[in-house]
Design a protein around this motif. Structure first.
Motif, PDB file in Angstrom:
ATOM      1  N   HIS A   1       0.815  -1.227   0.000  1.00 46.08           N
ATOM      2  CA  HIS A   1       0.000   0.000   0.000  1.00 46.08           C
ATOM      3  C   HIS A   1       0.847   1.275   0.000  1.00 46.08           C
TER       4      HIS A   1
ATOM      5  N   GLU B   1      -6.516   1.665  -4.639  1.00 49.40           N
ATOM      6  CA  GLU B   1      -7.325   1.591  -3.452  1.00 49.40           C
ATOM      7  C   GLU B   1      -8.763   1.875  -3.840  1.00 49.40           C
TER       8      GLU B   1
ATOM      9  N   LYS C   1     -12.138   3.041  -2.852  1.00 48.78           N
ATOM     10  CA  LYS C   1     -12.488   3.974  -1.765  1.00 48.78           C
ATOM     11  C   LYS C   1     -13.607   4.889  -2.237  1.00 48.78           C
TER      12      LYS C   1
ATOM     13  N   HIS D   1     -10.719   0.295   1.130  1.00 51.28           N
ATOM     14  CA  HIS D   1     -10.768   1.134   2.318  1.00 51.28           C
ATOM     15  C   HIS D   1     -12.169   0.961   2.909  1.00 51.28           C
TER      16      HIS D   1
ATOM     17  N   HIS E   1      -8.619  -2.639   4.756  1.00 53.23           N
ATOM     18  CA  HIS E   1      -7.733  -1.588   5.263  1.00 53.23           C
ATOM     19  C   HIS E   1      -8.591  -0.479   5.867  1.00 53.23           C
TER      20      HIS E   1
ATOM     21  N   ASP F   1       1.157   2.557   3.532  1.00 49.97           N
ATOM     22  CA  ASP F   1       0.329   3.706   3.135  1.00 49.97           C
ATOM     23  C   ASP F   1       1.165   4.985   3.109  1.00 49.97           C
TER      24      ASP F   1
HETATM   25 ZN   LIG Z   1      -7.206   4.124   2.623  1.00 47.99          ZN
END
Ligand SMILES: [Zn+2]
Length: 324
Positions: free
Chosen positions: A44, A148, A150, A177, A207, A286
């Motif tokens: 990530h 990701e 999201k 996410h 995550h 991240d």
């Molecule tokens: Zn995230």
């Protein structure tokens, strides 16, 4: 843990065995012998300026990786309006991959509300076929996963199910996410479970705050939008243990404060949690700006994990899942 000197000594040897060619094709392989045993694969990272004036370029990311003994990193675009102040397009991840093909693993991202070609929609839901065509083009360009992911849509909304179906068809694992407003779910994660059940062959990598709050049996909806105090005892019976044991297609991404604090809040629980879920957890940072502190390096080392568990989480699971 390896020392910096060992890492530097290994780097030149690695250069010889980790080639671009070794990664292309279906039988590709990243070196996974004793010399590479503990080098990280970061599931990530992000490129671009998530925070104004703090841009992370591909060069700076690779510098960060060299400094921390990270062999390869997944670069995750952010394209939904709910995902970042300024979107991070798939083209940015692909450009980084072309620049550093043996260090960068590009992911693609696709919002299920995307416009697809006329005739390939059904009502408000982008047609699965239209989504598949876009995903296949990204795959052909080198993308190894979708994320990701999201969006501001509920985790199992009809549009989302169309995207999951498309990823399932083309064989792209999804890194998502989950909090109180992005891909939201409720305590116990029933929406996530619907998706795990509907697509048992589709790897789903969780995550963020809502996902990781669910490590504890007492998680409330408010906890999905915040991080826990440290220390804070984990209450047995959390949704994560239940879902990880029931659904082998569920994975946990240990990046960002969600992953970090889920472990740091209760170290005794954390060590056993990591060991019993060792096949389904992935190291991640991240990292999204220069100079960002990443507590995961020390935190995971401090758990004194058995060697095989450490190997799986640091790199082995990622190699298998992404077919590196
Ligand atoms: Zn995230």
């Amino acid at each position: 843990m390896h020392s910096r000197r060992q890492f530097l000594a290994n780097t030149s040897r690695l250069a010889a065995i980790t080639t671009v060619g070794a990664r292309s094709g279906t039988n590709c392989s990243v070196a996974d012998d004793n010399k590479t045993r503990h080098r990280y694969i970061d599931i990530h990272t992000h490129l671009g300026a998530f925070y104004h004036g703090r841009e992370l370029t591909a060069e700076l990311l690779v510098q960060f990786m060299d400094h921390h003994d990270v062999e390869m990193a997944c670069v995750l675009p952010l394209i939904s309006p709910e995902s970042a102040p300024i979107v991070q397009p798939v083209t940015m991840a692909l450009a980084a991959y072309r620049q550093f093909p043996d260090r960068i693993i590009p992911f693609c991202s696709l919002d299920p509300r995307a416009v697809t070609e006329p005739g390939k929609r059904s009502g408000h839901v982008a047609g699965v076929q239209g989504l598949i065509e876009i995903l296949k083009r990204y795959q052909a360009a080198g993308c190894r996963g979708l994320g990701e992911h999201k969006t501001g849509l509920p985790f199992d909304a009809p549009q989302q199910m169309a995207l999951y179906e498309a990823c399932n068809k083309v064989g792209l694992p999804i890194l998502f996410h989950l909090d109180d407003i992005r891909n939201p779910d409720t305590p116990g994660l029933p929406r996530l479970e619907n998706v795990l059940k509907a697509f048992p062959e589709l790897p789903l990598i969780g995550h963020a705050a809502g996902f990781w709050a669910s490590i504890s049996g007492d998680a409330q909806f408010e906890d999905f939008g915040r991080y826990p105090d440290i220390p804070k005892k984990v209450i047995a019976g959390g949704a994560l243990d239940r879902l990880l044991s029931r659904y082998p297609n569920l994975y946990g991404d240990l990046s960002e404060p969600g992953g970090e604090k889920a472990l740091a809040r209760d170290l005794e629980f954390a060590r056993e949690f990591v060991i019993r879920n060792a096949d389904q957890l992935l190291f991640g940072t991240d990292v999204l700006m220069p100079g960002q502190a990443i507590p995961q390096f020390e935190l995971l080392a401090s758990l004194n994990l058995p060697d095989d568990v450490q190997h799986k989480i640091y790199r082995g699971n990622a190699i298998k899942l992404l077919k590196l």
